[in-house]
Write a protein that holds these residues in place. Sequence first.
Motif, PDB file in Angstrom:
ATOM      1  N   VAL A 110       0.854  -1.190   0.000  1.00 30.07           N
ATOM      2  CA  VAL A 110       0.000   0.000   0.000  1.00 30.07           C
ATOM      3  C   VAL A 110       0.889   1.239   0.000  1.00 30.07           C
ATOM      4  CG1 VAL A 110      -1.804   1.285   1.204  1.00 30.07           C
ATOM      5  CG2 VAL A 110      -1.803  -1.229   1.267  1.00 30.07           C
ATOM      6  N   GLN A 111       0.700   2.091  -0.989  1.00 25.72           N
ATOM      7  CA  GLN A 111       1.443   3.345  -1.080  1.00 25.72           C
ATOM      8  C   GLN A 111       0.469   4.511  -0.969  1.00 25.72           C
ATOM      9  OE1 GLN A 111       4.994   4.243  -1.796  1.00 25.72           O
ATOM     10  NE2 GLN A 111       4.053   6.154  -1.124  1.00 25.72           N
ATOM     11  N   SER A 112       0.683   5.357   0.039  1.00 26.99           N
ATOM     12  CA  SER A 112      -0.140   6.562   0.192  1.00 26.99           C
ATOM     13  C   SER A 112       0.675   7.773  -0.218  1.00 26.99           C
ATOM     14  CB  SER A 112      -0.593   6.724   1.644  1.00 26.99           C
ATOM     15  OG  SER A 112      -1.516   5.725   2.008  1.00 26.99           O
ATOM     16  N   GLY A 113       0.187   8.539  -1.174  1.00 30.12           N
ATOM     17  CA  GLY A 113       0.870   9.732  -1.619  1.00 30.12           C
ATOM     18  C   GLY A 113       2.073   9.418  -2.482  1.00 30.12           C
ATOM     19  N   ALA A 114       2.827  10.467  -2.841  1.00 30.86           N
ATOM     20  CA  ALA A 114       4.037  10.338  -3.646  1.00 30.86           C
ATOM     21  C   ALA A 114       3.768   9.563  -4.927  1.00 30.86           C
ATOM     22  CB  ALA A 114       5.152   9.669  -2.838  1.00 30.86           C
ATOM     23  N   ALA A 115       2.715   9.970  -5.623  1.00 32.22           N
ATOM     24  CA  ALA A 115       2.327   9.251  -6.841  1.00 32.22           C
ATOM     25  C   ALA A 115       3.437   9.236  -7.879  1.00 32.22           C
ATOM     26  CB  ALA A 115       1.062   9.877  -7.431  1.00 32.22           C
ATOM     27  N   ASP A 116       4.217  10.323  -7.939  1.00 34.65           N
ATOM     28  CA  ASP A 116       5.294  10.394  -8.920  1.00 34.65           C
ATOM     29  C   ASP A 116       6.656  10.077  -8.325  1.00 34.65           C
ATOM     30  OD1 ASP A 116       3.513  11.188 -10.942  1.00 34.65           O
ATOM     31  OD2 ASP A 116       3.610  13.272 -10.235  1.00 34.65           O
ATOM     32  N   ASP A 117       6.707   9.896  -7.016  1.00 39.01           N
ATOM     33  CA  ASP A 117       7.980   9.639  -6.340  1.00 39.01           C
ATOM     34  C   ASP A 117       7.726   8.683  -5.183  1.00 39.01           C
ATOM     35  OD1 ASP A 117      10.648   9.766  -5.650  1.00 39.01           O
ATOM     36  OD2 ASP A 117      10.406  11.574  -4.443  1.00 39.01           O
ATOM     37  N   SER A 118       7.278   7.492  -5.518  1.00 30.77           N
ATOM     38  CA  SER A 118       6.869   6.519  -4.507  1.00 30.77           C
ATOM     39  C   SER A 118       8.078   5.925  -3.809  1.00 30.77           C
ATOM     40  CB  SER A 118       6.053   5.404  -5.171  1.00 30.77           C
ATOM     41  OG  SER A 118       6.885   4.655  -6.039  1.00 30.77           O
ATOM     42  N   ASP A 119       7.815   5.203  -2.723  1.00 26.51           N
ATOM     43  CA  ASP A 119       8.897   4.510  -2.028  1.00 26.51           C
ATOM     44  C   ASP A 119       9.527   3.451  -2.924  1.00 26.51           C
ATOM     45  OD1 ASP A 119       8.633   6.024   0.278  1.00 26.51           O
ATOM     46  OD2 ASP A 119       7.109   4.697   1.114  1.00 26.51           O
ATOM     47  N   THR A 120       8.725   2.844  -3.786  1.00 29.57           N
ATOM     48  CA  THR A 120       9.282   1.880  -4.744  1.00 29.57           C
ATOM     49  C   THR A 120      10.321   2.556  -5.628  1.00 29.57           C
ATOM     50  OG1 THR A 120       7.244   0.576  -4.765  1.00 29.57           O
ATOM     51  CG2 THR A 120       8.735   0.309  -6.650  1.00 29.57           C
ATOM     52  N   GLU A 121      10.007   3.751  -6.128  1.00 30.87           N
ATOM     53  CA  GLU A 121      10.960   4.477  -6.969  1.00 30.87           C
ATOM     54  C   GLU A 121      12.176   4.923  -6.181  1.00 30.87           C
ATOM     55  OE1 GLU A 121      10.975   4.679 -10.255  1.00 30.87           O
ATOM     56  OE2 GLU A 121       9.255   3.326 -10.044  1.00 30.87           O
ATOM     57  N   THR A 122      11.979   5.289  -4.911  1.00 30.70           N
ATOM     58  CA  THR A 122      13.109   5.671  -4.061  1.00 30.70           C
ATOM     59  C   THR A 122      14.077   4.516  -3.902  1.00 30.70           C
ATOM     60  OG1 THR A 122      11.797   7.292  -2.839  1.00 30.70           O
ATOM     61  CG2 THR A 122      13.779   6.467  -1.765  1.00 30.70           C
ATOM     62  N   VAL A 123      13.554   3.330  -3.582  1.00 30.42           N
ATOM     63  CA  VAL A 123      14.418   2.163  -3.435  1.00 30.42           C
ATOM     64  C   VAL A 123      15.102   1.836  -4.762  1.00 30.42           C
ATOM     65  CG1 VAL A 123      14.489  -0.304  -2.890  1.00 30.42           C
ATOM     66  CG2 VAL A 123      13.072   1.235  -1.516  1.00 30.42           C
ATOM     67  N   ARG A 124      14.357   1.929  -5.843  1.00 37.37           N
ATOM     68  CA  ARG A 124      14.923   1.644  -7.167  1.00 37.37           C
ATOM     69  C   ARG A 124      16.136   2.548  -7.454  1.00 37.37           C
ATOM     70  NH1 ARG A 124      11.879  -0.544 -11.358  1.00 37.37           N
ATOM     71  NH2 ARG A 124       9.976   0.310 -10.411  1.00 37.37           N
ATOM     72  N   GLN A 125      16.033   3.819  -7.053  1.00 37.16           N
ATOM     73  CA  GLN A 125      17.108   4.773  -7.316  1.00 37.16           C
ATOM     74  C   GLN A 125      18.311   4.600  -6.386  1.00 37.16           C
ATOM     75  OE1 GLN A 125      17.177   6.912  -9.913  1.00 37.16           O
ATOM     76  NE2 GLN A 125      15.252   5.937 -10.523  1.00 37.16           N
ATOM     77  N   LEU A 126      18.108   3.905  -5.270  1.00 39.18           N
ATOM     78  CA  LEU A 126      19.178   3.793  -4.280  1.00 39.18           C
ATOM     79  C   LEU A 126      19.989   2.509  -4.373  1.00 39.18           C
ATOM     80  CD1 LEU A 126      17.436   5.226  -1.081  1.00 39.18           C
ATOM     81  CD2 LEU A 126      19.287   6.277  -2.393  1.00 39.18           C
ATOM     82  N   ILE A 127      19.474   1.497  -5.034  1.00 34.75           N
ATOM     83  CA  ILE A 127      20.196   0.224  -5.084  1.00 34.75           C
ATOM     84  C   ILE A 127      21.028   0.118  -6.356  1.00 34.75           C
ATOM     85  CG2 ILE A 127      18.421  -0.887  -3.679  1.00 34.75           C
ATOM     86  CD1 ILE A 127      17.631  -2.385  -6.333  1.00 34.75           C
ATOM     87  N   SER A 128      21.977  -0.818  -6.332  1.00 31.76           N
ATOM     88  CA  SER A 128      22.905  -0.965  -7.452  1.00 31.76           C
ATOM     89  C   SER A 128      22.862  -2.334  -8.102  1.00 31.76           C
ATOM     90  CB  SER A 128      24.340  -0.700  -6.962  1.00 31.76           C
ATOM     91  OG  SER A 128      24.454   0.561  -6.335  1.00 31.76           O
ATOM     92  N   ASN A 129      22.348  -3.341  -7.402  1.00 32.65           N
ATOM     93  CA  ASN A 129      22.439  -4.700  -7.926  1.00 32.65           C
ATOM     94  C   ASN A 129      21.466  -4.906  -9.100  1.00 32.65           C
ATOM     95  OD1 ASN A 129      20.015  -6.677  -7.224  1.00 32.65           O
ATOM     96  ND2 ASN A 129      20.176  -5.220  -5.513  1.00 32.65           N
ATOM     97  N   PRO A 130      21.794  -5.838 -10.008  1.00 31.91           N
ATOM     98  CA  PRO A 130      20.947  -6.057 -11.183  1.00 31.91           C
ATOM     99  C   PRO A 130      19.871  -7.121 -10.992  1.00 31.91           C
ATOM    100  CG  PRO A 130      22.979  -7.284 -11.420  1.00 31.91           C
ATOM    101  CD  PRO A 130      23.075  -6.577 -10.101  1.00 31.91           C
ATOM    102  N   THR A 131      19.799  -7.690  -9.789  1.00 34.77           N
ATOM    103  CA  THR A 131      18.922  -8.843  -9.564  1.00 34.77           C
ATOM    104  C   THR A 131      17.524  -8.443  -9.109  1.00 34.77           C
ATOM    105  OG1 THR A 131      20.850 -10.185  -8.970  1.00 34.77           O
ATOM    106  CG2 THR A 131      18.684 -11.002  -8.275  1.00 34.77           C
TER     107      THR A 131
END
Length: 213
Positions: free
Chosen positions: A40-61
Amino acid sequence: MISAQLPAQFIIAGIGTEIGKTVVSAILVEALQADYWKPVQSGAADDSDTETVRQLISNPTTQFHPEAYRLSQPLSPHAAADLDGVHIDLNAITLPRTSNALVVELAGGLMVPLNEHELNIDLVQRLGLPIILVSRNYLGSINHTLLSIECCRSRNIPIAGIVFNGPTVTTSESFILTYTTIPCLGRIGQETSLTKDVIRHYANQFTELIGAR
């Protein structure tokens, strides 16, 4: 490889809001090269926690699984859902299929309402995964941490460990760990900025600590 002492799939829960669940999620996703899912994601429609994690990790898996509910307003899920004309149905929230490790991040604390009758902790029980509890030191955090732990224990929800995020307060952390006998999986300092290098640094520390326990 996932440490035998850490479950392959678990839920990141916090003792409140703005505790650092997403940062801890990113670190553990990177450490385990795990998949990530926020039901469940509340708010941050264009900058969700999923996108935050995506931008912070480096692994390809890592694979990112879509939210079951993505709500437009940064409110408690039950209130955000009401504004969007949506009813959050826990029966509609099912674990994504993956053969990889999985990090699940809650929206808010354990007692945050998802609808008129059900809370985050009800979702935790339904998903059937252990939690990793994120705590942060502030006046009242001992109480909030112990209450969160008692809520889980009253419902037989296993707690794999605690992560402390932010400035260290040794007296508070020592009391929590001694009183609850729950292991500390690691500590995250007060970082001025979060980058892939910072996340990778902590991920390496967590890998070593978890592997050594």
